[in-house]
Design an enzyme around this catalytic site. Structure first.
Site, PDB file in Angstrom:
ATOM      1  N   ASN A   1       3.890   0.312  -0.867  1.00 45.45           N
ATOM      2  CA  ASN A   1       2.509  -0.129  -0.994  1.00 45.45           C
ATOM      3  C   ASN A   1       2.073  -0.575   0.403  1.00 45.45           C
ATOM      4  OD1 ASN A   1       0.068  -1.419  -1.405  1.00 45.45           O
ATOM      5  ND2 ASN A   1       0.692  -2.373  -3.322  1.00 45.45           N
TER       6      ASN A   1
ATOM      7  N   HIS B   1      -5.324   2.866   4.766  1.00 43.85           N
ATOM      8  CA  HIS B   1      -6.589   3.506   5.113  1.00 43.85           C
ATOM      9  C   HIS B   1      -6.745   3.824   6.589  1.00 43.85           C
ATOM     10  CE1 HIS B   1      -7.141   2.207   1.072  1.00 43.85           C
ATOM     11  NE2 HIS B   1      -7.019   0.947   1.437  1.00 43.85           N
TER      12      HIS B   1
ATOM     13  N   SER C   1      -3.867  -1.818  -7.849  1.00 43.45           N
ATOM     14  CA  SER C   1      -5.188  -1.582  -8.433  1.00 43.45           C
ATOM     15  C   SER C   1      -5.530  -0.100  -8.338  1.00 43.45           C
ATOM     16  CB  SER C   1      -6.249  -2.403  -7.702  1.00 43.45           C
ATOM     17  OG  SER C   1      -6.412  -1.924  -6.372  1.00 43.45           O
TER      18      SER C   1
ATOM     19  N   ARG D   1     -11.523   2.325   0.405  1.00 43.01           N
ATOM     20  CA  ARG D   1     -10.190   2.336  -0.201  1.00 43.01           C
ATOM     21  C   ARG D   1      -9.835   3.691  -0.826  1.00 43.01           C
ATOM     22  NH1 ARG D   1      -8.443  -3.004  -0.314  1.00 43.01           N
ATOM     23  NH2 ARG D   1     -10.129  -4.541  -0.389  1.00 43.01           N
TER      24      ARG D   1
ATOM     25  N   ARG E   1     -12.673   1.085  -6.559  1.00 47.19           N
ATOM     26  CA  ARG E   1     -13.018  -0.018  -5.671  1.00 47.19           C
ATOM     27  C   ARG E   1     -13.905   0.478  -4.539  1.00 47.19           C
ATOM     28  NH1 ARG E   1      -8.008  -3.461  -4.339  1.00 47.19           N
ATOM     29  NH2 ARG E   1      -9.649  -4.889  -3.734  1.00 47.19           N
TER      30      ARG E   1
ATOM     31  N   PRO F   1       0.570  -5.663   4.161  1.00 51.70           N
ATOM     32  CA  PRO F   1      -0.168  -6.913   4.356  1.00 51.70           C
ATOM     33  C   PRO F   1      -0.698  -7.532   3.071  1.00 51.70           C
ATOM     34  CG  PRO F   1      -1.139  -5.137   5.662  1.00 51.70           C
ATOM     35  CD  PRO F   1      -0.004  -4.565   4.908  1.00 51.70           C
ATOM     36  N   ASN F   2      -0.566  -8.825   3.014  1.00 46.61           N
ATOM     37  CA  ASN F   2      -1.115  -9.697   1.974  1.00 46.61           C
ATOM     38  C   ASN F   2      -0.411  -9.603   0.626  1.00 46.61           C
ATOM     39  OD1 ASN F   2      -3.200 -10.782   3.689  1.00 46.61           O
ATOM     40  ND2 ASN F   2      -4.189  -8.785   3.507  1.00 46.61           N
TER      41      ASN F   2
ATOM     42  N   ASP G   1       3.102   8.743  10.602  1.00 44.96           N
ATOM     43  CA  ASP G   1       4.069   9.388  11.483  1.00 44.96           C
ATOM     44  C   ASP G   1       5.493   8.916  11.210  1.00 44.96           C
ATOM     45  OD1 ASP G   1       2.021  10.819  12.656  1.00 44.96           O
ATOM     46  OD2 ASP G   1       1.901   9.537  14.442  1.00 44.96           O
TER      47      ASP G   1
END
Length: 148
Positions: A73, A79, A101, A110, A106, A9-10, A86
């Protein structure tokens, strides 16, 4: 080697999303860089990004028998996605988890990865180079297997 580069995501917003943390380079430039890195080492790299957990799971399942290694990634799914854990455990394709990062510098949430236990290792804080480092590890390992 044939690499599957998975991004969660993102990450499609690289270059626009919090550039102070993730840098100014775009997702497209990351993919070009990794394809060039792979080609320079006689390999291929296919990039896939999704904001949807199920699509990432499907990509992991489809990697079995097709790719030699996954560089992943998981983004925020790192998290809390036991489903991705799985999926990684269900296939016979080694994976290295990568984060742009340094997640340990952070927010506290995270610091814990639920997906890392299914991976060969985890690389964080090296920006785009972390993906190349993961690919380099797999290339070196493959070369050692072929040596007499």
């Amino acid at each position: 080697m044939k690499f599957l580069i998975l991004n969660g995501p993102n990450l499609n917003l690289l270059g626009r999303r919090e550039p102070g943390i993730y840098g100014d380079d775009s997702y497209e430039s990351l993919c070009r860089r990794l394809s060039a890195f792979a080609a320079a080492h006689g390999s291929t790299a296919e990039c896939f990004q999704s904001n949807h957990e199920g699509a990432l799971i499907d990509a992991i399942h489809a990697a079995d028998g097709v790719y030699d290694a996954i560089v992943f990634n998981p983004g925020a799914f790192t998290h809390y996605s036991y489903a991705l854990l799985d999926a990684l455990k269900a296939v016979d394709v080694p994976c290295i988890e990568v984060h742009l990062s340094n997640v340990h510098q952070r927010e506290e949430f995270r610091h814990k990865s639920v997906t890392a236990p299914a991976c060969v290792g985890q690389i964080c804080g090296l920006g785009f180079y972390g993906y190349e480092a993961a690919m380099g590890y797999f290339l070196t390992r493959a070369g050692q297997k072929e040596a007499p």
